[in-house]
Scaffold this motif. Structure first.
Motif, short mmCIF file in Angstrom:
data_model
loop_
_atom_site.label_atom_id
_atom_site.label_comp_id
_atom_site.label_asym_id
_atom_site.label_seq_id
_atom_site.Cartn_x
_atom_site.Cartn_y
_atom_site.Cartn_z
N UNK A 417 4.17 -37.28 58.33
CA UNK A 417 3.03 -37.69 57.75
C UNK A 417 2.85 -39.07 57.91
N UNK A 418 1.49 -39.20 58.43
CA UNK A 418 1.12 -40.70 58.32
C UNK A 418 -0.13 -40.94 57.70
N UNK A 419 -0.17 -41.14 56.29
CA UNK A 419 -1.51 -41.43 55.72
C UNK A 419 -2.49 -42.25 56.03
N UNK A 420 -2.12 -43.39 56.74
CA UNK A 420 -3.10 -44.29 57.12
C UNK A 420 -3.76 -44.09 58.47
N UNK A 421 -3.48 -42.69 59.23
CA UNK A 421 -4.03 -42.45 60.34
C UNK A 421 -5.29 -41.76 60.33
N UNK A 422 -6.46 -42.21 60.53
CA UNK A 422 -7.60 -41.48 60.22
C UNK A 422 -8.11 -40.36 61.37
N UNK A 423 -7.33 -40.68 62.61
CA UNK A 423 -7.91 -39.74 63.71
C UNK A 423 -7.39 -38.39 63.78
N UNK A 424 -8.31 -37.43 64.50
CA UNK A 424 -7.53 -36.01 64.56
C UNK A 424 -6.86 -35.92 65.66
N UNK A 425 -5.82 -34.90 65.83
CA UNK A 425 -5.04 -34.45 66.86
C UNK A 425 -5.14 -32.87 67.17
N UNK A 426 -5.38 -32.46 68.28
CA UNK A 426 -5.10 -31.06 68.46
C UNK A 426 -3.88 -30.81 69.43
N UNK A 427 -3.38 -29.90 68.87
CA UNK A 427 -2.26 -29.41 69.85
C UNK A 427 -2.29 -27.99 70.49
N UNK A 428 -1.84 -27.47 71.55
CA UNK A 428 -2.13 -26.09 72.18
C UNK A 428 -0.52 -25.86 72.22
N UNK A 429 -0.06 -24.70 71.55
CA UNK A 429 1.36 -24.54 71.71
C UNK A 429 1.52 -23.00 72.25
#
Ligand SMILES: O=C(O)CCC(=O)C(=O)O
Ligand SMILES: [Fe+2]
Length: 651
Positions: A417-429
């Motif tokens: 959990x990184x509450x101050x991170x505003x940017x999205x991430x997408x992962x392909x598993x």
């Protein structure tokens, strides 16, 4: 001298022969006398403290190691000299100093009469506790005692006691006055003088005590960090080296064992941006913890309550490029066998909690590949068995890493959990999916006694503070499994009594709601009231379920100083109470947090402001969880239950 200082001293003298120590007793009595400290010679105990050799046995042939007589000494307790004991004492010392400071050093505006009343109420609650332990008080009497105590001065608590009629109140107040007059001889002038004298000496004493505490803390750290190469210890010293634990705050990818993952196998060398991913792949299904997902593959995939039916891979440039690359990396890769779970974490608040991808639909030799786009997020691995190990690995844009099949059985992973991170991430598993093995017909019902190898139960009753603690952490306790249940109030614990009989360990982590909230039918309790109530019930549970160990977690501080002082009172009383019952242990996770060095005060590790409650940061929760698991581990050993049986036979 304030009464609390008169009662606050326990002194241990260590020596190699008993004669010398016996000489010290009268000398120390007279020296202490000069300082106005009275030594109770009758209560003084001489105890031989030793660690028995492997071969030593008692007259019944039972090995002495671990059962040496001093371990059951009431005054020294079973924890003598252990780090835990030292810290428990530091903790209690700190509480006493804090109370002293508040009341006597800073509390200039509190009248002397009020201070003496307050001390008198503490003494009275201690007496009440002693009566309780001997089962001499009924619940009604305790309630009466608690009301009586609260009428002494807690305005806040008195407000809750609307039910008291004015006559009863007057009666109690007169009663209190009479008791005070009888039991405390108040010579205000003399009290004022000796108080002044103590004030002058006390700052010096506090300073000295703090130095001692610092020394102990340094010693303890040095012992923990000791390795065979450390030059400070002489040859022949035999402190065992500790298995090194990585610093969880610094990703340490070098040390991540190869059995867990081949990190950064490929830098994906792609021009795909997260914007393209989001434009081309519809990621629309809501999942838990703020994630959104899309599933593609020839076979469906189920985990927990989630069920993903088969679905064709989208025919878009992004997916085609990714599939192409995957074939380059792994010649066995093909989209009929491998499914793809695309997960969108819109910002740093979206997470995936600790889990292992070990469903039986995943091919037993399948690697699990994860390709990341967008914001860098940190994945944490925690070893599920044996010595605790954790590793944090940052997952950067365009990176592909794989986890081995073995990693899933031995490790859990979690996206932090990184509450101050505003940017999205997408992962392909990507996982190699197979048909799950056909279910065999249900075995006939067992009517006989459980098999000898069956796991014992740890019943974990917790309020919201620790509810997210994964049950699998308790897998470290050999032959036990943990069942976690949510419960907000101690008053509701009796509902779970039917479970006690078949639980070897009952772990209780609640209490803050009883102290902090006041709702219809749930009067707010003071620390003393709660401790009296809880200890009364635990006393009877411990006697009724003698083969069950009850572990009570300390209540953690909040951001409210009035509530914290109630919490301290509760913790103090419960700590003392637990000393007297063999199958009851007070787990001091409060101290564990400060001891661990992540914070000097618990309110530094509160995650967010939320009314009166406690919301710990992830790191702090882990420390508390570790403390609870360690307490269960120490009770799972058979020697302890043997001792319990002996205790009850003799009482
Ligand atoms: O998003 C990630 O990097 C991890 C995802 C994951 O662990 C999973 O889907 O099981
Ligand atoms: Fe996973």
């Amino acid at each position: 001298m304030p009464l609390e200082s008169e009662y606050a001293d326990d002194v241990d003298f260590l020596g190699e022969d008993e004669q010398t120590l016996k000489h010290i007793l009268p000398v120390s009595t007279s020296v202490f006398n000069e300082w106005s400290l009275k030594v109770n010679e009758q209560k003084t105990e001489f105890v031989k403290v030793n660690i028995a050799g492997n071969e030593e046995t008692d007259s019944n042939g039972v090995k002495d190691t671990g059962n040496e007589p001093w371990r059951s000494s009431k005054l020294l307790g079973p924890l003598l000299c252990s780090t835990k004991d030292i810290f428990q004492h530091i903790h209690l010392g700190n509480i006493t100093f804090a109370n002293f400071k508040k009341m006597w050093l800073q509390g200039k505006r509190i009248s002397l009469c009020r201070r003496i009343q307050k001390i008198s109420s503490n003494i009275s609650s201690k007496t009440c506790l002693e009566l309780l332990i001997d089962d001499k008080l009924s619940l009604e009497q305790i309630q009466h005692e608690a009301n009586y105590l609260s009428s002494l001065g807690h305005g806040r608590i008195a407000r809750v006691k609307d039910t008291l009629t004015p006559q009863t109140r007057n009666h109690i107040v007169n009663d209190v006055r009479a008791k005070l007059a009888n039991s405390v001889c108040i010579d205000y002038q003399a009290a004022e003088q000796s108080h002044q004298l103590t004030l002058n000496n006390f700052s010096y004493l506090i300073e000295q005590a703090q130095k001692e505490v610092d020394k102990l803390v340094n010693l303890n750290t040095a012992a923990k960090n000791w390795s065979p190469d450390t030059p400070d210890f002489g040859a022949g010293d035999s402190i065992p080296p500790q298995e090194s634990t990585p610093d969880p705050h610094h990703p340490d990818t070098d040390k991540l064992p190869e059995t867990v993952c081949d990190f950064d196998v490929e830098s994906f060398d792609t021009t795909i941006s997260i914007t393209q991913v989001l434009n081309q792949i519809p990621i629309t299904e809501h999942s838990s913890c703020g994630r959104k997902v899309a599933y593609f593959g020839a076979k469906g995939y189920n985990y927990g309550n989630v069920n993903h039916p088969p679905k064709d891979y989208p025919n878009c440039e992004v997916m085609n490029q990714i599939l192409h690359k995957m074939r380059d990396v792994d010649p066995n890769f093909n989209k009929d066998d491998f499914s793809c779970l695309v997960t969108l974490y819109p910002d740093g608040r979206a997470t995936i909690p600790a889990h292992s991808d070990d469903e039986n639909q995943i091919h037993p030799d399948s690697k699990i590949w994860t390709l990341s786009f967008g914001a860098t997020r940190v994945i944490e691995f925690v070893r599920r068995t044996g010595v605790l190990q954790e590793f944090r690995v940052p997952l950067h844009n365009g990176q592909l890493f794989s986890m081995t099949a073995k990693s899933q059985s031995d490790w859990s992973h979690e996206l932090l959990y990184e509450p101050n991170l505003p940017d999205p991430r997408v992962s392909f598993t990507f996982r190699h999916i197979v048909d799950p093995p056909a279910k065999s017909p249900a075995p006939p019902m067992l009517t006989s006694a459980p098999k000898p190898g069956r796991k014992q139960k740890i019943l974990f009753l917790t309020d919201s503070v620790l509810y997210s603690t994964p049950e699998f952490l308790f897998d470290r306790v050999p032959n036990h499994r943990c069942i976690k249940k949510r419960n907000y109030y101690f008053a509701d614990v009796p509902k779970f009594e039917p479970d006690f009989i078949n639980s070897q360990i009952v772990l209780l982590s609640l209490g803050i709601n009883d102290l902090s909230t006041c709702s219809p039918g749930r009067p707010q309790k003071s620390g003393e009231e709660l401790a009296a109530w809880v200890s009364h019930h635990l006393n009877s549970y411990c006697k009724k379920y003698r083969n069950t160990v009850f572990l009570v977690n300390s209540i953690l501080h909040t951001r409210h100083s009035w509530l914290n002082s109630e919490i301290d009172t509760y913790n103090q009383v419960m700590y003392l109470f637990a000393q007297s019952i063999p199958n009851l242990q007070f787990v001091d996770s409060h101290t564990a947090i400060t001891r661990h060095g992540i914070a000097r005060r618990i309110d530094f590790v509160l995650d967010r402001y939320d009314g009166r409650g406690t919301h710990l940061t992830l790191d702090a929760k882990k420390i508390v969880a570790r403390e609870l698991v360690a307490a269960c581990q120490s009770h799972a050993s058979s020697s302890k239950s043997q001792m319990m049986k002996m205790y009850y036979r003799n009482t």
